[in-house]
Design a protein around this motif. Structure first.
Motif, short mmCIF file in Angstrom:
data_model
loop_
_atom_site.label_atom_id
_atom_site.label_comp_id
_atom_site.label_asym_id
_atom_site.label_seq_id
_atom_site.Cartn_x
_atom_site.Cartn_y
_atom_site.Cartn_z
N ALA A 144 0.87 -1.19 0.00
CA ALA A 144 0.00 0.00 0.00
C ALA A 144 0.90 1.22 0.00
O ALA A 144 1.57 1.51 0.99
CB ALA A 144 -0.90 0.00 1.23
N VAL A 145 0.97 1.90 -1.14
CA VAL A 145 1.79 3.12 -1.21
C VAL A 145 0.92 4.28 -0.77
O VAL A 145 -0.02 4.67 -1.46
CB VAL A 145 2.34 3.36 -2.63
CG1 VAL A 145 3.16 4.66 -2.66
CG2 VAL A 145 3.22 2.19 -3.06
N ILE A 146 1.20 4.80 0.42
CA ILE A 146 0.35 5.84 1.02
C ILE A 146 1.26 7.02 1.39
O ILE A 146 1.90 7.02 2.42
CB ILE A 146 -0.40 5.28 2.25
CG1 ILE A 146 0.50 4.34 3.08
CG2 ILE A 146 -1.64 4.52 1.80
CD1 ILE A 146 -0.15 3.81 4.34
N SER A 147 1.28 8.01 0.50
CA SER A 147 2.20 9.13 0.71
C SER A 147 1.47 10.44 0.53
O SER A 147 0.23 10.48 0.46
CB SER A 147 3.35 9.00 -0.29
OG SER A 147 2.87 9.22 -1.59
N GLY A 148 2.25 11.53 0.43
CA GLY A 148 1.63 12.84 0.25
C GLY A 148 1.07 13.01 -1.15
O GLY A 148 0.17 13.81 -1.39
N GLY A 149 1.60 12.24 -2.11
CA GLY A 149 1.18 12.41 -3.50
C GLY A 149 0.44 11.21 -4.07
O GLY A 149 -0.15 11.31 -5.15
N ALA A 192 -4.62 12.27 -2.43
CA ALA A 192 -3.89 11.18 -1.78
C ALA A 192 -4.19 11.22 -0.28
O ALA A 192 -4.57 12.28 0.25
CB ALA A 192 -2.39 11.34 -2.01
N ILE A 193 -3.98 10.09 0.39
CA ILE A 193 -4.31 10.05 1.83
C ILE A 193 -3.43 11.03 2.63
O ILE A 193 -3.92 11.72 3.52
CB ILE A 193 -4.24 8.60 2.38
CG1 ILE A 193 -4.66 8.56 3.85
CG2 ILE A 193 -2.87 7.98 2.19
CD1 ILE A 193 -4.87 7.16 4.42
N GLY A 194 -2.15 11.14 2.28
CA GLY A 194 -1.26 12.07 2.99
C GLY A 194 -1.67 13.51 2.75
O GLY A 194 -1.64 14.36 3.65
N LYS A 228 0.99 -13.27 0.32
CA LYS A 228 1.53 -13.81 1.57
C LYS A 228 1.90 -12.68 2.53
O LYS A 228 1.88 -12.86 3.74
CB LYS A 228 2.78 -14.63 1.28
CG LYS A 228 2.48 -15.95 0.59
CD LYS A 228 3.75 -16.76 0.47
CE LYS A 228 3.45 -18.06 -0.26
NZ LYS A 228 4.60 -18.57 -0.98
N SER A 229 2.31 -11.56 1.96
CA SER A 229 2.77 -10.45 2.80
C SER A 229 1.99 -9.17 2.48
O SER A 229 1.52 -8.99 1.36
CB SER A 229 4.25 -10.14 2.56
OG SER A 229 5.00 -11.32 2.42
N ILE A 230 1.89 -8.32 3.51
CA ILE A 230 1.26 -7.01 3.34
C ILE A 230 2.26 -5.98 3.82
O ILE A 230 2.83 -6.12 4.92
CB ILE A 230 -0.02 -6.91 4.19
CG1 ILE A 230 -0.99 -7.99 3.76
CG2 ILE A 230 -0.61 -5.49 4.17
CD1 ILE A 230 -2.37 -7.63 3.43
N LEU A 231 2.51 -4.96 3.00
CA LEU A 231 3.45 -3.93 3.46
C LEU A 231 3.04 -2.53 3.06
O LEU A 231 2.90 -2.24 1.89
CB LEU A 231 4.88 -4.24 3.01
CG LEU A 231 5.17 -4.84 1.65
CD1 LEU A 231 5.73 -3.78 0.75
CD2 LEU A 231 6.18 -5.96 1.84
N PRO A 232 2.83 -1.66 4.06
CA PRO A 232 2.58 -0.27 3.75
C PRO A 232 3.89 0.44 3.42
O PRO A 232 4.96 -0.01 3.84
CB PRO A 232 1.97 0.28 5.03
CG PRO A 232 2.55 -0.54 6.11
CD PRO A 232 2.82 -1.90 5.51
N ALA A 233 3.80 1.52 2.66
CA ALA A 233 5.00 2.25 2.26
C ALA A 233 4.64 3.72 2.04
O ALA A 233 3.50 4.03 1.70
CB ALA A 233 5.54 1.66 0.96
N GLY A 234 5.60 4.62 2.22
CA GLY A 234 5.34 6.05 2.04
C GLY A 234 5.04 6.71 3.37
O GLY A 234 4.79 6.03 4.39
N GLY A 235 5.02 8.05 3.37
CA GLY A 235 4.95 8.84 4.60
C GLY A 235 3.87 8.41 5.59
O GLY A 235 4.13 8.33 6.80
#
Ligand code: KG4
Ligand code: ZN
Length: 345
Positions: A133-138, A161-163, A273-280
């Motif tokens: 999940a790429v969750i950043s300012g943009g 974007a969420i950020g 198999k894996s979940i990974l958030p990323a970004g600010g």
């Protein structure tokens, strides 16, 4: 393999030396937050000028802290898209110059890819297939990865974007830029159930955050008994600190719930198999708790070190390393392109 990673896509000038994509030998980040906070957001022209001042000292410090000379660096990686044009230009120009001067292979790197690879820098090795999940300012995107360097965008925001939403809501509440950390802090003293905010109904795995920002605006106006024509910048003067805390907590709770719900739908549809958030926004503690509660029994859940959630050079070096391992060739430094917008491929 030791890679010098350079990042300048927005308001951080950063450089780092990373060994084999996973071990950080140095990580230098000069933030412009104090400069832009005065204006309540990033001013592109000021960002570019600040990068010019910082870029050489930051790169030199990254090499010095890693106790390595540029001659012993194996490759140079740099963010070339997406981002602010003037900001991208400074980092890429520095990287190209170094690559030509010292005859090093150059790897232009996509910023969102780099955010995802921040998850490999904490001693972790997420198993594929995975959902990032790429969750950043943009950006706000759910990306399915079957293997290294394979990206399938399965959900994206249709507006803010969420950020960006954290930043805009912070502004309404009179909290400083960047809004994410300020909202998280204010929310610690708030009641997350105090204000009911609607969850946008968006099809598939897509998101919409601009309605949530407006819902906060309307709820603040209603709470203060002010007409909906009251300009948003006037509201903060009427709010008590308890009201700010309650709005921050209610908003943070709703925004993170929206994300968890979509990720759950994605996890039901894709065999990850894996979940990974990323970004600010992946630095957010409440989000981390909710992700763990929701997915720990069914998936491996990874997080970047909170310091590596926001922009840095280490993630750029890591992403480049795994691209190289996947057979991506170096780029001719003379023909390196930058682009303010582009999708991850
Ligand atoms: O990834 P990033 O440094 O830059 C972009 O690529 O956009 O993300 C910056 C965004 C800002 O919107 C900021 O408010 C948000 O990340 N952010 C947070 C937190 N820390 C940073 N949002 C929520 N909670 C946080 N703790
Ligand atoms: Zn970023």
């Amino acid at each position: 393999m030791k890679i010098l990673g350079i990042e300048s896509s927005c308001d951080e000038t950063a450089a780092s030396v990373v060994e084999n994509g996973t071990t950080i030998l140095s990580n230098v980040v000069v933030s412009q937050i104090d400069i832009h906070a005065e204006y309540g957001g990033v001013i592109p022209e000021i960002a570019a000028r600040s990068h010019i001042e910082a870029i050489n000292p930051v790169i030199n410090k990254a090499l010095k802290n890693a106790n390595i000379s540029i001659d012993n660096i194996d490759a140079i990686a740099v963010t070339h898209t997406p981002g602010l044009v003037g900001s991208l230009l400074i980092g890429t120009l520095a990287a190209r110059t170094l690559a030509i001067l010292h005859q090093k292979p150059l790897y232009p790197t996509h910023h969102l890819k780099s955010h995802i690879y921040a998850n490999w820098l904490s001693g972790n090795s997420p198993e594929f297939p995975l959902l990032a999940a790429v969750i950043s300012g943009g950006h706000t995107q759910i990306i399915y990865m079957k293997e290294h360097n394979h990206f399938e965008i399965i959900g994206t925001t249709r507006d803010d974007a969420i950020g960006e939403c954290f930043d805009k809501v912070a502004k309404i509440l009179g909290l400083p830029y960047p809004g994410g950390p300020a909202i998280a802090k204010a929310a610690e003293n708030g009641d997350k159930t105090k204000y009911h905010l609607p969850t946008p109904q968006v099809d598939n795995l897509d998101f919409s955050f601009s309605g949530l920002k407006t819902a906060v605006l309307r709820a603040v106006q209603k709470e203060l008994n002010l007409p909906i024509t009251t300009p948003s910048h006037e509201l903060k003067d009427h709010l008590t600190s308890q009201q700010v805390a309650d709005f921050a907590a209610s908003f943070q709770n709703t925004a993170t719930d929206i994300l968890i719900k979509k990720l759950k739908t994605a996890a039901d549809a894709y065999p990850a198999k894996s979940i990974l958030p990323a970004g600010g926004v992946s630095a957010n503690t409440v989000l981390r708790e909710k992700l763990t509660n929701q997915f720990a029994k069914t998936h491996q859940v990874f997080f970047p070190n909170p310091k590596l959630s926001t922009d840095n050079g280490a993630m750029v070096a890591s992403a480049a390393y795994f691209s190289i391992q996947s057979g991506v060739p170096a780029t001719d430094p003379y023909s390196l392109d930058i682009s303010p917008r582009s999708t991850i491929v």
